[in-house]
Design a protein around this motif. Structure first.
Motif, mmCIF file in Angstrom:
data_model
loop_
_atom_site.group_PDB
_atom_site.id
_atom_site.type_symbol
_atom_site.label_atom_id
_atom_site.label_comp_id
_atom_site.label_asym_id
_atom_site.label_seq_id
_atom_site.Cartn_x
_atom_site.Cartn_y
_atom_site.Cartn_z
ATOM 1 N N LEU A 258 -4.446 0.259 9.961
ATOM 2 C CA LEU A 258 -4.524 0.191 8.357
ATOM 3 C C LEU A 258 -4.793 1.879 7.876
ATOM 4 N N ALA A 259 -5.490 2.602 8.779
ATOM 5 C CA ALA A 259 -5.838 3.907 8.425
ATOM 6 C C ALA A 259 -4.395 4.522 8.099
ATOM 7 N N ILE A 260 -3.537 4.675 9.337
ATOM 8 C CA ILE A 260 -2.048 5.232 9.311
ATOM 9 C C ILE A 260 -1.460 4.617 8.312
ATOM 10 N N TYR A 261 -1.644 3.355 7.813
ATOM 11 C CA TYR A 261 -0.653 2.665 6.707
ATOM 12 C C TYR A 261 -1.131 3.202 5.473
ATOM 13 N N GLY A 262 -2.533 3.521 5.174
ATOM 14 C CA GLY A 262 -2.925 4.225 4.136
ATOM 15 C C GLY A 262 -2.388 5.508 3.933
ATOM 16 N N GLU A 263 -2.445 6.352 5.095
ATOM 17 C CA GLU A 263 -1.734 7.727 4.884
ATOM 18 C C GLU A 263 -0.291 7.859 4.459
ATOM 19 N N LEU A 264 0.403 6.594 5.210
ATOM 20 C CA LEU A 264 1.766 6.637 4.880
ATOM 21 C C LEU A 264 1.918 5.784 3.537
ATOM 22 N N VAL A 265 1.110 5.241 2.609
ATOM 23 C CA VAL A 265 1.284 4.746 1.194
ATOM 24 C C VAL A 265 0.963 6.001 0.466
ATOM 25 N N GLY A 266 0.134 6.805 0.618
ATOM 26 C CA GLY A 266 -0.346 7.907 -0.068
ATOM 27 C C GLY A 266 0.670 8.828 0.002
ATOM 28 N N LEU A 267 1.456 9.028 1.081
ATOM 29 C CA LEU A 267 2.705 9.914 1.140
ATOM 30 C C LEU A 267 3.687 9.215 0.697
ATOM 31 N N LEU A 268 3.863 8.008 0.385
ATOM 32 C CA LEU A 268 5.245 7.531 -0.374
ATOM 33 C C LEU A 268 4.890 7.666 -1.834
ATOM 34 N N ALA A 269 3.573 7.573 -2.035
ATOM 35 C CA ALA A 269 3.230 7.350 -3.587
ATOM 36 C C ALA A 269 3.473 8.943 -4.059
#
Length: 381
Positions: A258-269
């Protein structure tokens, strides 16, 4: 087999399926098997199909405990016929249950990937080190001959669990097919399959199917409490990302998914001008020595993020609940309509091909992830 040996079918940090006390959310599949048993229509081959991590292996071990603890059918003599069981439950104190838990039941054979290597000594050495072969090989299947010959002296039932049947190479699949075509007396073969379309049609045709469904959010929450009783979980986010697979939710929890996905979402944002420093941190974290599992997780999550982008634009909705903070806003901006959704679907295919090729030729993991993120950034532009 020694209890100390690693197992390719174990999810780190969770009970092994043979030690999972209850199967949650699969009552229909259990009843289907029990009805076949009680009506004398017990098929010799059962194909358990459904998404990974939804309880197929847990059900297989429940069936194995049940079958090997039941008396052989008879007319009951002067005492009448035995009462028909109403569930697959087996007392954990039953000798069969104890032996299966200890991996010491002589009437149960588990067919799965062995150690990597081309010689017996290399395979044993790699097995002890937790380095598994990429597939189940014909030599693994041929061990069934010794099992059936040895266990036939007992005169009772024999159970084989194949976990997973999708992992058999062509030679192994053909060898198992012969067993399904000419099954030994009182033998039951339980084939676990995450992608049954990959199996030989002749194997599928010789088995009766047991369909295992993705878990509902309530069932998944209960299953996670059983598997990880002392861990605080974001159940809504896990359910959103794992499509009802408790096994995948456990893996994601253990690997900080979940933390990795949160980082990925922030990156895509940050697209279309990707935050390069953030991309470097994400790539470096997945490329550290001993971080192969996290690299696998990141690769899976990149594919999942692109799929959620494509799905949201096609349906005209944003995901609810969010799997990470800011995900809905990011998706609404990057995939606002079906045209954009189609482009993200194309990007997902391109990225999948790029990642598969890069890993096949052993590209540097950090460089592979950065190149993948650069490709996504260019698509957003």
């Amino acid at each position: 087999m020694s209890d100390a040996l690693p197992e390719p079918d174990r999810v780190f940090g969770a009970p092994h399926p043979r030690d999972t006390p209850r199967l949650i959310g699969q009552g229909a599949a259990e009843q289907s098997f029990l009805e076949a048993f009680n009506t004398g229509r017990l098929h010799h081959g059962w194909l358990m199909i459904g998404p990974r991590g939804t309880g197929k292996a847990t059900l297989a071990y429940r069936i194995a405990r049940f079958l090997l603890s039941q008396p052989l059918q008879s007319d009951g003599g002067m005492f009448g016929a035995p009462e028909k069981p109403t569930s697959l439950d087996t007392d954990p104190k039953h000798p069969t249950a104890r032996r299966i838990s200890a991996r010491a039941e002589p009437s149960l054979f588990v067919l799965r990937r062995g150690g990597a290597g081309s010689t017996d000594s290399d395979r044993q050495k790699n097995l002890e080190a937790g380095k598994f072969a990429a597939d189940i090989r014909v030599d693994d299947v041929r061990k069934l001959n010794d099992f059936f010959n040895f266990s036939s002296a007992e005169g009772g039932r024999r159970v084989v669990i194949v976990d997973a049947a999708d992992e058999m190479n062509v030679q192994a699949a053909n060898a198992l097919l012969k067993r399904l075509e000419e099954p030994p007396e009182r033998a039951t073969l339980l084939l676990i399959s995450h992608q049954h379309s990959r199996l030989l049609p002749t194997i599928r045709s010789r088995c009766r199917e047991l369909r295992i469904s993705p878990l509902s959010e309530a069932d998944m929450a209960e299953a996670l409490r059983q598997a990880l009783p002392e861990t605080e979980l974001n159940q809504a986010a896990l359910a959103a990302l794992t499509s009802g697979s408790v096994g995948e939710a456990i893996r994601m929890t253990n690997l900080s998914g979940l933390a990795i996905y949160g980082e990925l979402v922030g990156l895509l944002a940050s697209l279309p001008r990707m935050d390069r420093a953030r991309a470097l941190r994400l790539a470096d974290a997945a490329a550290q020595r001993g971080a192969e599992d996290k690299l696998d997780m990141l690769v899976d999550l990149i594919a999942l993020a692109l799929a959620r982008l494509a799905r949201a634009g096609t349906l005209g909705t944003t995901p609810y609940p969010e799997a990470a903070q800011g995900e809905a806003e990011m998706i609404a901006r990057l995939s606002p309509n079906p045209r954009q959704a189609r482009r993200w679907a194309e990007v997902a295919q391109e990225v999948d091909a790029k990642l598969r090729h890069g890993r096949a030729v052993n590209l540097d993991p950090a460089a592979l992830i950065l190149d993948t993120l650069r490709h996504i950034s260019q698509a957003a532009s």
